[in-house]
Every structure is written in C-alpha cells, then in structure tokens.
Design an enzyme around this catalytic site. Structure first.
Site, mmCIF file in Angstrom:
data_model
loop_
_atom_site.group_PDB
_atom_site.id
_atom_site.type_symbol
_atom_site.label_atom_id
_atom_site.label_comp_id
_atom_site.label_asym_id
_atom_site.label_seq_id
_atom_site.Cartn_x
_atom_site.Cartn_y
_atom_site.Cartn_z
ATOM 1 N N HIS A 47 39.821 78.580 16.782
ATOM 2 C CA HIS A 47 39.396 78.772 15.489
ATOM 3 C C HIS A 47 38.607 77.167 15.107
ATOM 4 O O HIS A 47 39.203 76.133 16.156
ATOM 5 C CB HIS A 47 40.296 79.117 15.061
ATOM 6 C CG HIS A 47 41.008 78.821 14.832
ATOM 7 N ND1 HIS A 47 42.340 79.077 16.107
ATOM 8 C CD2 HIS A 47 41.422 77.656 13.425
ATOM 9 C CE1 HIS A 47 43.633 77.520 15.723
ATOM 10 N NE2 HIS A 47 43.006 77.132 14.046
ATOM 11 N N HIS A 129 36.342 70.630 13.987
ATOM 12 C CA HIS A 129 36.468 70.767 15.464
ATOM 13 C C HIS A 129 37.317 72.547 16.020
ATOM 14 O O HIS A 129 38.248 72.681 14.962
ATOM 15 C CB HIS A 129 37.213 70.270 15.917
ATOM 16 C CG HIS A 129 38.713 69.729 15.278
ATOM 17 N ND1 HIS A 129 38.759 69.138 14.059
ATOM 18 C CD2 HIS A 129 39.913 70.098 16.174
ATOM 19 C CE1 HIS A 129 40.712 68.981 14.027
ATOM 20 N NE2 HIS A 129 41.091 69.796 15.115
HETATM 21 P P1 ATP Z 1 51.757 74.451 17.777
HETATM 22 O O1 ATP Z 1 52.359 73.804 16.024
HETATM 23 O O2 ATP Z 1 52.876 76.266 17.732
HETATM 24 O O3 ATP Z 1 51.744 74.398 18.345
HETATM 25 P P2 ATP Z 1 49.111 74.772 16.350
HETATM 26 O O4 ATP Z 1 49.145 74.375 16.055
HETATM 27 O O5 ATP Z 1 47.969 76.206 16.341
HETATM 28 O O6 ATP Z 1 50.784 75.545 16.984
HETATM 29 P P3 ATP Z 1 50.379 76.052 13.653
HETATM 30 O O7 ATP Z 1 50.608 74.739 13.363
HETATM 31 O O8 ATP Z 1 50.720 77.028 13.234
HETATM 32 O O9 ATP Z 1 49.375 76.142 15.508
HETATM 33 O O10 ATP Z 1 48.210 75.337 13.313
HETATM 34 C C1 ATP Z 1 47.668 76.348 12.874
HETATM 35 C C2 ATP Z 1 45.768 75.779 13.061
HETATM 36 O O11 ATP Z 1 46.533 74.968 11.082
HETATM 37 C C3 ATP Z 1 45.877 75.018 14.065
HETATM 38 O O12 ATP Z 1 44.953 75.010 13.754
HETATM 39 C C4 ATP Z 1 46.799 73.862 13.260
HETATM 40 O O13 ATP Z 1 45.338 72.829 13.915
HETATM 41 C C5 ATP Z 1 46.036 73.601 11.982
HETATM 42 N N1 ATP Z 1 47.191 72.739 11.783
HETATM 43 C C6 ATP Z 1 48.596 72.450 11.687
HETATM 44 N N2 ATP Z 1 48.676 71.851 10.989
HETATM 45 C C7 ATP Z 1 48.398 71.088 10.549
HETATM 46 C C8 ATP Z 1 48.305 70.577 8.668
HETATM 47 N N3 ATP Z 1 49.466 69.169 9.168
HETATM 48 N N4 ATP Z 1 47.050 69.464 8.270
HETATM 49 C C9 ATP Z 1 45.819 70.517 8.616
HETATM 50 N N5 ATP Z 1 45.332 71.085 10.062
HETATM 51 C C10 ATP Z 1 47.410 71.805 11.088
#
Ligand code: ATP
Ligand code: MG
Length: 180
Positions: A47, A129
């Site tokens: 996504h 991205h």
């Molecule tokens: P994990 O954190 O368990 O490694 P993940 O990063 O895919 O997995 P989430 O952290 O729940 O899962 O994030 C969901 C989405 O939001 C992902 O696309 C992630 O890159 C984005 N995301 C997470 N934290 C942030 C942030 N602080 N700012 C912007 N985007 C974020």
C-alpha cells in the site's frame, strides 16, 4: 468502586490500497528487486500510506472519518517507475518519479484533517512510496523500472494490527475520488 475503563484504541492510517492487478504487479516487482536476506512485504500488505494518525480512540476516529467525508479529491494515475533504498529505515521501495498534483492535494487535505482532529502535524515532506521490503541492506537507489500504472480512484482508512507473524492491515472504510 473501581476505575474508569481504559479507552479502546486503534492504530490507524489513511492509504492508497491497490486492486488485485496492481497488487500482483507490485508483488512481482518485489520478487525481482528484493534479495533473499531482506524481508519482503507480503502481497496483501502492499500500500501507500497517505497520512498516519497512529493510535487513536473512537472520538478521534469519528473526527477523522467526518473530515474524510468532507474532503474533495480527484482521481489520478500513479506511475510507479522507480525503485530505491532508504538506508535508515532499511527499506526497499517503489514509487513515482512524478507525484501528481491530485496526490499532493489529497495528502495535504488529509494532513489538515489530522491536525483538525488534534493530531500533531507531520513535518516531513510526503514521499509517495510502497514498501517492498524491510531489513534491506544498501543497494542502488532511484533505479528506473518499467512503470506500473496504477489508476487511483479511491483512498481508505486502514487499521494496523500486530500479529505474531507481523503487521496485518484491515481496510475499514473507502472514499471515492471524483473522476477526471
Ligand atoms: P511494523 O511497525 O510492525 O514494522 P508497519 O510499519 O508496516 O509494521 P505500522 O507501523 O502499523 O506497520 O504502520 C502502518 C503504515 O503507516 C505503514 O505504511 C507505515 O510505514 C506507516 N507509518 C508508521 N508509522 C508512521 C509514522 N510515524 N509516520 C508516518 N507513517 C507511518
Ligand atoms: Mg511501523
């Protein structure tokens, strides 16, 4: 007598969610671009995050949904025509060389929606991205690829749930973008 119950929260993000054909093209790209040692994103998780409210309660979720209801966005085609590597998060990504104005506008409106619902604004510029893999070591960046043309006609609010196998995402609501 006891205490008030802790509020139930959800980890939320707004995203572009590919349909089956684009998802499959992204997954094939990841198979070609990602070396074995990196952790490829499962196809179902591919996504683009537009805005990230993070952990919020039901009141903030309502506020965000109402803001998304009022938002005015137009459909566009996103050309994923390059792959790169960011050393700090150690990810391999696919993205567009050119971010369409409709996408900038959508992200701007969503960022404003988050702020309006009391979430600290994001200061980093938006970089469209798709994360293809994590735990990836250094490699060439900004490499041109045969474009995956993604017709984007909606966006969604998704929930991230951390499972024992990693994050699982669930689309909660989808909003249509207006046709060109
Ligand atoms: P994990 O954190 O368990 O490694 P993940 O990063 O895919 O997995 P989430 O952290 O729940 O899962 O994030 C969901 C989405 O939001 C992902 O696309 C992630 O890159 C984005 N995301 C997470 N934290 C942030 C942030 N602080 N700012 C912007 N985007 C974020
Ligand atoms: Mg994360």
């Amino acid at each position: 007598m006891c205490c008030a119950q802790a509020e139930t929260t959800q980890r939320l993000f707004f995203a572009l969610w590919p349909g089956a054909a684009v998802r499959s093209a992204m997954d094939h790209l990841a198979h070609r671009q990602v070396r074995k040692l990196a952790k490829r994103t499962p196809a179902a998780n591919l996504h683009i995050t537009l805005a990230f409210p993070g952990q919020v309660g039901a009141g903030v979720r309502d506020c965000l949904e109402q803001a998304a209801d009022r938002l005015s966005g137009r459909s566009f085609t996103l050309q994923l025509d390059q792959v790169g590597h960011w050393p700090r998060p150690r990810i391999i990504w696919a993205g567009p060389t050119h971010t369409p104005p409709e996408l900038w506008s959508l992200v701007e409106q969503l960022r404003a929606a988050l702020e309006g619902c009391g979430i600290t604004p994001e200061t980093r510029p938006f970089q469209a991205h798709v994360t293809l893999a994590r735990k990836a070591s250094r490699r060439a960046t900004g490499k041109k690829i045969e474009s995956i043309d993604w017709p984007v006609d909606d966006f969604c609010l998704a929930e991230s749930i951390t499972d024992s196998v990693g994050p699982v995402y669930r689309v909660l609501r989808t909003w249509a973008l207006e046709g060109q």
